[in-house]
Design an enzyme around this catalytic site. Structure first.
Site, mmCIF file in Angstrom:
data_model
loop_
_atom_site.group_PDB
_atom_site.id
_atom_site.type_symbol
_atom_site.label_atom_id
_atom_site.label_comp_id
_atom_site.label_asym_id
_atom_site.label_seq_id
_atom_site.Cartn_x
_atom_site.Cartn_y
_atom_site.Cartn_z
ATOM 1 N N SER A 45 59.338 2.705 158.266
ATOM 2 C CA SER A 45 59.601 1.407 157.680
ATOM 3 C C SER A 45 60.925 1.531 156.938
ATOM 4 C CB SER A 45 58.466 1.055 156.712
ATOM 5 O OG SER A 45 58.771 -0.117 155.991
ATOM 6 N N LYS A 103 60.450 -0.134 162.082
ATOM 7 C CA LYS A 103 60.108 -1.412 161.442
ATOM 8 C C LYS A 103 61.165 -1.682 160.393
ATOM 9 C CE LYS A 103 56.806 -2.243 157.679
ATOM 10 N NZ LYS A 103 55.416 -2.006 157.225
ATOM 11 N N LYS A 150 62.478 -4.327 157.258
ATOM 12 C CA LYS A 150 62.073 -5.376 156.339
ATOM 13 C C LYS A 150 62.991 -6.576 156.548
ATOM 14 C CE LYS A 150 58.814 -3.215 154.022
ATOM 15 N NZ LYS A 150 57.446 -3.730 153.907
ATOM 16 N N ASP A 195 58.794 -6.728 159.046
ATOM 17 C CA ASP A 195 57.809 -7.000 157.998
ATOM 18 C C ASP A 195 58.451 -7.914 156.961
ATOM 19 O OD1 ASP A 195 55.831 -6.985 156.072
ATOM 20 O OD2 ASP A 195 55.785 -4.802 155.804
ATOM 21 N N GLU A 202 55.102 -8.691 160.785
ATOM 22 C CA GLU A 202 54.067 -8.390 159.798
ATOM 23 C C GLU A 202 54.129 -9.375 158.630
ATOM 24 O OE1 GLU A 202 54.330 -4.234 158.841
ATOM 25 O OE2 GLU A 202 52.991 -4.406 157.114
ATOM 26 N N ASP A 262 48.897 -7.679 156.895
ATOM 27 C CA ASP A 262 48.847 -6.555 155.950
ATOM 28 C C ASP A 262 48.197 -7.079 154.669
ATOM 29 O OD1 ASP A 262 49.456 -4.681 153.937
ATOM 30 O OD2 ASP A 262 51.559 -4.487 154.425
ATOM 31 N N LYS A 295 45.698 -0.315 155.125
ATOM 32 C CA LYS A 295 46.118 0.530 154.005
ATOM 33 C C LYS A 295 44.852 0.839 153.232
ATOM 34 C CE LYS A 295 50.782 -1.282 153.479
ATOM 35 N NZ LYS A 295 51.631 -2.268 152.783
ATOM 36 N N GLY A 344 51.810 2.186 154.846
ATOM 37 C CA GLY A 344 52.194 3.101 153.771
ATOM 38 C C GLY A 344 52.593 2.335 152.535
HETATM 39 O O1 OSB Z 1 54.457 -3.968 153.286
HETATM 40 O O2 OSB Z 1 54.188 -2.158 154.316
HETATM 41 C C1 OSB Z 1 54.554 -2.760 153.316
HETATM 42 C C2 OSB Z 1 56.107 -0.288 150.857
HETATM 43 C C3 OSB Z 1 55.702 -0.829 149.652
HETATM 44 C C4 OSB Z 1 54.978 -1.997 149.655
HETATM 45 C C5 OSB Z 1 54.655 -2.610 150.856
HETATM 46 C C6 OSB Z 1 55.050 -2.060 152.069
HETATM 47 C C7 OSB Z 1 55.816 -0.897 152.053
HETATM 48 C C8 OSB Z 1 56.345 -0.285 153.258
HETATM 49 C C9 OSB Z 1 56.665 1.182 153.164
HETATM 50 O O3 OSB Z 1 56.622 -0.879 154.264
HETATM 51 C C10 OSB Z 1 55.895 2.041 154.068
HETATM 52 C C11 OSB Z 1 56.120 3.492 153.746
HETATM 53 O O4 OSB Z 1 57.060 4.054 154.280
HETATM 54 O O5 OSB Z 1 55.361 4.049 152.925
HETATM 55 MG MG MG Z 2 53.632 -4.633 155.146
#
Ligand code: OSB
Ligand code: MG
Length: 377
Positions: free
Chosen positions: A137, A163, A165, A190, A215, A240, A264, A292
């Site tokens: 991510s 992925k 953001k 995402d 996402e 999510d 998660k 994550g």
């Molecule tokens: O939406 O998946 C998410 C990190 C913090 C809060 C929300 C998210 C995330 C990530 C990071 O996308 C995923 C990772 O590398 O731990």
């Molecule tokens: Mg997410």
């Protein structure tokens, strides 16, 4: 075999990220992580609370989790003798919400149970996969060039899914640049709830990029409007934030609000519920993957164990320690093979040694709670 919960230690540790991580709601430079140790008959089970520093991803944050565990969750389980970690779930059920806080407690007990049974946690959870598939991510950067460079690095490292953001102003333009350079890679995005249904015409433009998924485009607590959006898009929606438990997953699938679910373990309140979400999705042939929350090694090792369940069919946001930390608090640190996988370890418990010496140095706050010394009944 039983686990007697004698004391619970809460710790706040500070861990600077090697690179900031930006989502549609926040740029994070350093993590403030709540670690929990369940002291059970000479065995120490470890758990990590994945709540953020601020209540932006969800309503929980480090401080709310600390207070909730100290005043309610720890007193609910302290002094109890359990035959399985999952028996802690009904004991904590009187507390509404606070799922990340609950997960920290329950997961530490799963770790303790696995250690006590001299069994790897992944097997205790019912896992079957011996190698799990990893994606990354990648947060919002200062420039698209920087983002492309990061993607290049992660592809070279072998990761199987990228992925990125997105948010209004950092989306279609960015996806266009990525796709023109890499037409074939497995790509998803995402939004962390950055859009509303008023953005429908804009969101339709995402369909041209052949994304594996988009996402959580809409509100963090919404399922119904995602189902309206899913009807309008070719791209699969993955939920999510809005999946808090197995009933949410069942509802989302009944409504066709998504075609993929991100699990998660913290968000759904612990391993017991995570397994239920997994099973609901498996029974409807909906693939899941492990999300994550910028975890330290403790939470990361739990994500790895969970990812061995058979319906984790898509690469997770479970990646190498070195992407986040100069030094991780477990040994060995998590490494990813050149094929973009993590090999599952067979040591009892979570499979990694917790570096208590290093944790001690990173600790800025610590408190041990014993039966009868704190909280509300
Ligand atoms: O939406 O998946 C998410 C990190 C913090 C809060 C929300 C998210 C995330 C990530 C990071 O996308 C995923 C990772 O590398 O731990
Ligand atoms: Mg997410």
């Amino acid at each position: 075999m039983t686990i007697k919960i004698e004391a619970i230690t809460l710790r706040e540790i500070q861990m600077p990220l090697v690179h900031f991580f930006e989502t549609s709601f926040k740029r994070t430079f350093s993590r403030q992580i709540l670690l929990l140790t369940a002291h059970c008959d000479g065995i120490n089970g470890w758990g990590e609370c994945v709540a953020g520093e601020d209540p932006y991803y969800s309503s929980e944050w480090t401080e709310s989790a600390w207070a909730t565990i100290k005043n309610y969750l720890a007193p609910a389980v302290l002094g109890r003798t359990l035959s399985k970690a999952g028996e802690s779930v009904p004991l904590m059920a009187r507390v509404r919400g606070h799922d990340m806080a609950k997960a920290a407690v329950e997961n530490a007990l799963w770790d303790a149970e696995a250690q006590e049974k001299q069994m790897p946690l992944w097997k205790l959870l019912g896992g079957t996969l011996r190698e799990i598939s990893c994606g990354v991510s990648i947060g919002i950067q200062d420039s698209v060039e920087q983002l492309l460079e990061k993607i290049q690095t992660e592809l070279a490292a072998g990761y199987r899914r990228i992925k990125v953001k997105v948010k209004p102003g950092w989306d279609v333009n960015v996806l266009e640049r990525i796709r023109s350079r890499w037409p074939e890679i497995v790509l998803s995005c995402d939004a962390n709830s950055a859009y509303t249904l008023d953005d429908l015409e804009h969101l339709r433009k995402f369909d041209q990029f052949n994304l594996l998924m988009i996402e959580q485009p809409l509100w963090h607590d919404d399922i119904y409007y995602h189902s309206r959006l899913q009807q309008e898009l070719r791209t699969s929606i993955c939920l999510d934030e809005s999946i808090r438990h197995a009933r949410d997953a069942a509802k989302a699938l009944d409504l066709s609000a998504c075609r993929i679910i991100n699990i998660k373990v913290g968000r759904v309140g612990g391993f017991t519920e995570a397994k239920k979400v997994h099973d609901v999705c498996a029974s409807r042939n909906i693939p899941v993957w492990c999300g994550g929350m910028l975890e330290s090694g403790v939470g990361r090792s739990h994500n790895i164990a969970l990812s061995t369940l058979p319906n984790f069919r898509l690469p997770g946001d479970v990646s190498a320690s070195k992407r986040y930390w100069k030094e991780d608090i477990i040994e060995p640190e998590v490494v990813v093979t050149p094929q973009g996988t993590i090999l599952i370890r067979d040591a009892p418990g979570a499979g990694y040694r917790v570096r208590e010496d290093l944790i001690e140095k990173l600790t800025v706050r610590k408190e041990t709670i014993r039966a009868g010394t704190a909280g509300t009944t």
